[in-house]
Scaffold this motif. Sequence first.
Motif, PDB file in Angstrom:
ATOM      1  N   ASP A 237      18.216  33.026 123.242  1.00 47.26           N
ATOM      2  CA  ASP A 237      17.117  33.769 122.646  1.00 47.26           C
ATOM      3  C   ASP A 237      16.143  32.782 122.021  1.00 47.26           C
ATOM      4  OD1 ASP A 237      15.795  35.264 120.231  1.00 47.26           O
ATOM      5  OD2 ASP A 237      16.690  36.856 121.442  1.00 47.26           O
TER       6      ASP A 237
ATOM      7  N   ASP B  63      12.391  41.748 128.376  1.00 49.63           N
ATOM      8  CA  ASP B  63      12.208  42.124 126.973  1.00 49.63           C
ATOM      9  C   ASP B  63      13.194  41.423 126.048  1.00 49.63           C
ATOM     10  OD1 ASP B  63      10.137  43.915 127.642  1.00 49.63           O
ATOM     11  OD2 ASP B  63      11.623  45.430 128.205  1.00 49.63           O
TER      12      ASP B  63
ATOM     13  N   GLU C 243      19.940  47.605 129.185  1.00 50.45           N
ATOM     14  CA  GLU C 243      20.457  46.316 129.650  1.00 50.45           C
ATOM     15  C   GLU C 243      21.616  45.851 128.780  1.00 50.45           C
ATOM     16  OE1 GLU C 243      16.286  44.661 131.607  1.00 50.45           O
ATOM     17  OE2 GLU C 243      16.899  43.957 129.624  1.00 50.45           O
TER      18      GLU C 243
ATOM     19  N   LEU D 212      17.038  40.082 124.658  1.00 47.98           N
ATOM     20  CA  LEU D 212      18.303  40.746 124.350  1.00 47.98           C
ATOM     21  C   LEU D 212      18.124  41.761 123.230  1.00 47.98           C
ATOM     22  CD1 LEU D 212      20.675  37.642 124.378  1.00 47.98           C
ATOM     23  CD2 LEU D 212      20.655  39.513 126.040  1.00 47.98           C
ATOM     24  N   ASP D 213      18.809  42.862 123.362  1.00 48.20           N
ATOM     25  CA  ASP D 213      18.792  43.890 122.336  1.00 48.20           C
ATOM     26  C   ASP D 213      19.449  43.363 121.055  1.00 48.20           C
ATOM     27  OD1 ASP D 213      18.330  46.825 121.751  1.00 48.20           O
ATOM     28  OD2 ASP D 213      20.473  46.658 121.297  1.00 48.20           O
TER      29      ASP D 213
ATOM     30  N   ARG E  28      14.459  49.873 127.621  1.00 50.05           N
ATOM     31  CA  ARG E  28      15.038  49.030 128.668  1.00 50.05           C
ATOM     32  C   ARG E  28      16.053  48.045 128.098  1.00 50.05           C
ATOM     33  NH1 ARG E  28      11.022  46.960 132.665  1.00 50.05           N
ATOM     34  NH2 ARG E  28       9.952  46.321 130.777  1.00 50.05           N
ATOM     35  N   SER E  29      15.722  47.371 126.994  1.00 48.04           N
ATOM     36  CA  SER E  29      16.653  46.371 126.463  1.00 48.04           C
ATOM     37  C   SER E  29      17.965  47.015 126.003  1.00 48.04           C
ATOM     38  CB  SER E  29      16.016  45.547 125.339  1.00 48.04           C
ATOM     39  OG  SER E  29      15.738  46.344 124.220  1.00 48.04           O
ATOM     40  N   GLN E  30      17.913  48.260 125.514  1.00 53.19           N
ATOM     41  CA  GLN E  30      19.142  48.944 125.121  1.00 53.19           C
ATOM     42  C   GLN E  30      20.004  49.263 126.346  1.00 53.19           C
ATOM     43  OE1 GLN E  30      16.087  50.012 124.122  1.00 53.19           O
ATOM     44  NE2 GLN E  30      16.084  49.865 121.891  1.00 53.19           N
TER      45      GLN E  30
ATOM     46  N   GLY F 118      19.038  37.631 128.584  1.00 51.66           N
ATOM     47  CA  GLY F 118      18.414  38.946 128.665  1.00 51.66           C
ATOM     48  C   GLY F 118      17.350  39.036 129.739  1.00 51.66           C
TER      49      GLY F 118
END
Length: 151
Positions: A68, A102, A50, A104-105, A46-48, A99
């Motif tokens: 973050d 989860d 997003e 931020l990637d 999911r984070s990727q 983010g």
Amino acid sequence: MRIHVIAVGRARGGPTAALFTDYAGRLPWPVALHEVEAKAAAPAGRSQREAVLLARHIPARATLVALDPRGRMLSSEALAERIGRWRDDGAADLAFLIGGADGLDETLRARADLMLSFGPMIWPHLLARVMLAEQLFRAHTILSGHPYHRE
């Protein structure tokens, strides 16, 4: 200088949206809120997904700030000084990333000029937008010598 708040999730009205709009409207800089959603995103990856959606809204050559909990905690004065320096150095765009559940990637965190934390607590993402908008307004008042901010 233009401010971009690029965030996962949609506010859909309500008190947090109203507060964000109120503080953003007080700023001398134009503020754009870009909201993204990874529809029906399974937790894995999911984070990727997003990150791809968030990255589409980052202006070319923008100064990038990632919100973050692992970032640096700055005082209001220190944040104002950073913003003032970026402004004075000719930054045309200042982009803040918020983010999803989860976070931020890593690809976005690695691109950031600053990773900023509002402290070790985890804040609701809609509330983080309000806190960011208020701190941007506070930074403006510090930079302009307005009495809103008191030490």
